[in-house]
Design a protein around this motif. Sequence first.
Motif, short mmCIF file in Angstrom:
data_model
loop_
_atom_site.label_atom_id
_atom_site.label_comp_id
_atom_site.label_asym_id
_atom_site.label_seq_id
_atom_site.Cartn_x
_atom_site.Cartn_y
_atom_site.Cartn_z
N THR A 1 0.84 -1.19 0.00
CA THR A 1 0.00 0.00 0.00
C THR A 1 0.88 1.24 0.00
OG1 THR A 1 -0.12 0.27 2.39
CG2 THR A 1 -1.69 -1.28 1.38
N ASP A 2 0.25 2.39 -0.22
CA ASP A 2 0.99 3.64 -0.17
C ASP A 2 1.47 3.98 1.24
OD1 ASP A 2 0.81 4.07 -2.87
OD2 ASP A 2 -1.02 5.28 -2.73
N ALA A 3 0.80 3.41 2.25
CA ALA A 3 1.17 3.69 3.63
C ALA A 3 2.40 2.89 4.07
CB ALA A 3 -0.01 3.40 4.56
N TRP A 4 2.78 1.88 3.30
CA TRP A 4 3.93 1.05 3.66
C TRP A 4 4.73 0.75 2.41
CZ3 TRP A 4 3.51 -4.78 5.29
CH2 TRP A 4 4.78 -5.26 5.63
N LYS A 5 5.97 1.21 2.38
CA LYS A 5 6.85 0.99 1.23
C LYS A 5 8.11 0.27 1.70
CE LYS A 5 5.14 5.15 -0.91
NZ LYS A 5 5.29 6.58 -0.88
N VAL A 6 8.63 -0.60 0.84
CA VAL A 6 9.85 -1.35 1.15
C VAL A 6 10.84 -1.18 0.01
CG1 VAL A 6 10.84 -3.59 1.72
CG2 VAL A 6 8.49 -3.07 2.42
N LEU A 7 12.07 -0.86 0.36
CA LEU A 7 13.16 -0.77 -0.61
C LEU A 7 14.17 -1.87 -0.25
CD1 LEU A 7 14.62 0.77 -2.90
CD2 LEU A 7 15.62 2.22 -1.12
N TYR A 8 14.50 -2.72 -1.21
CA TYR A 8 15.41 -3.84 -0.99
C TYR A 8 16.84 -3.39 -1.34
CZ TYR A 8 11.16 -6.47 -0.50
OH TYR A 8 9.94 -6.91 -0.05
N LEU A 9 17.65 -3.19 -0.33
CA LEU A 9 18.98 -2.62 -0.51
C LEU A 9 20.06 -3.62 -0.88
CD1 LEU A 9 18.92 -0.16 2.52
CD2 LEU A 9 18.47 0.36 0.12
#
Length: 130
Positions: A1-9
């Motif tokens: 969702t727009d309220a939770w974002k994840v970036l895989y580093l």
Amino acid sequence: TDAWKVLYLQSDDTFQQKLPGLRQRILEAVRQVDKSNWRLFDNVDHVNIRVVEYHQMDEYGELADPRHYDLNSLLTMDIMLSEDGSFEGGDLQTEEVDGTLKKHEFRQGDALIFVSHKYHCVDRVRSGRR
């Protein structure tokens, strides 16, 4: 969702190349905590970081499943990057032996390390950004 974002580093070795000192400090902390608690790495020469996720949770963001766990890892480390007081709610919780959820309140820069098969969740962020 727009309220939770994840970036895989960890993609393309980004984390290892851009932040080698931080990576080494994390590995050392994991080994030290493991040695004091579980001894999973006693006979292991090489420990690797499988995944590095940067989570951003805005208001209403949550990991609501109390039976969530991290598959294919031995230990999980959560590091609080948000400034103290910058959000309300969003507590990391783990399921304890008696079945209750324990809230772990930690401040900016604190780390929580636990076995990856331990159930955990994050309650809803009520305001701010975590």
